[in-house]
Scaffold this active site. Sequence first.
Site: not given
Length: 532
Positions: A396-397, A400, A478
């Site tokens: 998920h990170e 970004h 996500d």
Amino acid sequence: MFSSLQSVQFPPYFALASASTLFLTYSTYSLSHFNKSESVLDSIFKNSNKTDSDAVAIAVMALAATASVANMLVIGPATGRVKRERELFEKAGGSVPVGIRARFGRLHAVRMPFPYKSVVLGLSWSIYGFEQYLAYRQHIRLANPSLGVPALLKEEISEEEHTKSKAYGRDKSTFEFASNLFGQLVTTATLVLDWMPLYWAVSATFLEACGLKGEREILQSIAFVVISSAVSSILDIPFSLYKQFVIEERYGFNKMSIGLYVSDKLKTFVLTSVIAAPVVAGVLQIIKWGGDNFFFYVWLFMLTFQITMILLFPTVIAPLFNKFTPLEEGKLKSMIGDLAARVHFPLTKVFVIDGSKRSSHSNAYFTGLFKDKRIVLFDTLLQQMTNEEICAVLAHELGHWSSSHIFRTLLLSQIQLFSIFYTFSHFVKSQPMYRAFGFQTEPVMIGLVLFTYLYQPMDSIFSFLMHYVSRVHEFQADAYAKKLGYAEDLKSGLIKLNKKNLGNLIPDSWYSAYHYSHPPLVERLGAIGKTE
């Protein structure tokens, strides 16, 4: 428009602030019904057709916006032109023509000198009232016994756990009512009782005691910032102590000792003061040097400062508060390395920090710019999740990073920062603004502080929009993790994080639309669970 504001006229800014408040209220409602597949404008206009009250809200908002435009683009410039014509006749020693006097009278009748202090207090209390109304909605929802575990989570979270999370939310909410009211009263007292001129005078006295006499605006400004920060920190101590050692302790989150608390406070104050001094000096010197276009140079200076802090934080600042230990060799490190290589993430190091010495809350993040990326894991996260779930959170990170969310957020923040300095350039020399708050001189640092009060409506709107953008980014991150095959592990990891942190499962839609930088858990799980 800005020359009109600089000439200290009342209705243009008031109308703009009114329209801003109405827009903030209505768009908060609209985005509380936001579907992530819609654009923000689709959401606002789709919701506008739901009820008659919504139609009234749009009509009032449109009326206020029209008044703003009329004041700023028509009445303001017209008054300015007539005023200049009148002054030319007066300087020439001749009589002012009747026609010009009549036009000036008609236009001036709808404008009045800007009552800075009254308007700032009104804006401050209006925003405070709006935010407390949202907090009240959230508090009432948490106190509703009929709101049980959402259907999507009934097999994962028990009613007992849900009841505990609601109680934790209510305790935090009650605490915030008290702390926010105290903060608002302090702000009001600072403005009404002219405490800022007192701080400014104390700063001058301090410099004289140090043997520095005469006009030293930059040094006095630094002293003013440090003294104001010290007063603010001292006033905050009772509230932060109660939050940490009563509320967090009650629910098993606090792991901090009094000694560590005091150490953190002192380190934070010293570090903030050391960093603030050269920044304040740099900004003030650039404003003096830059002339009317100082806003551009100050913006460049602050951009450079922010990038420098991003580079220094993981290697210089963060280690002052936490111990960073390289992740041990093993299965988890291999899995993280494989994940980074799979998406071509330039990972250089993986650290574990001792977050457990302060709190049992957990988190993970990555830092660094360009080709020096570091992943940081809280030791509490390693205790609460499986290796697969940790990799899902990191995926998920990485979402970004892959979508350039950090760059986009930085870009948006620079737009805000530039607008702040540009608008400030039209207020910095406004003598009535300084006089309204008890200053007989015009220190630039004081002007910037006073301007931040005037900028409150714009700042609230920008913060609201940034939260919206952040929630969109979370959905996208996500989706990225899901695309990498971590859908189920991410869902279970998010549920564990929420359970361990006693997250709110039933947030108020208005409150979450305005305050939340992350979507509520149920919305995230629903989005992850949708088929492609």
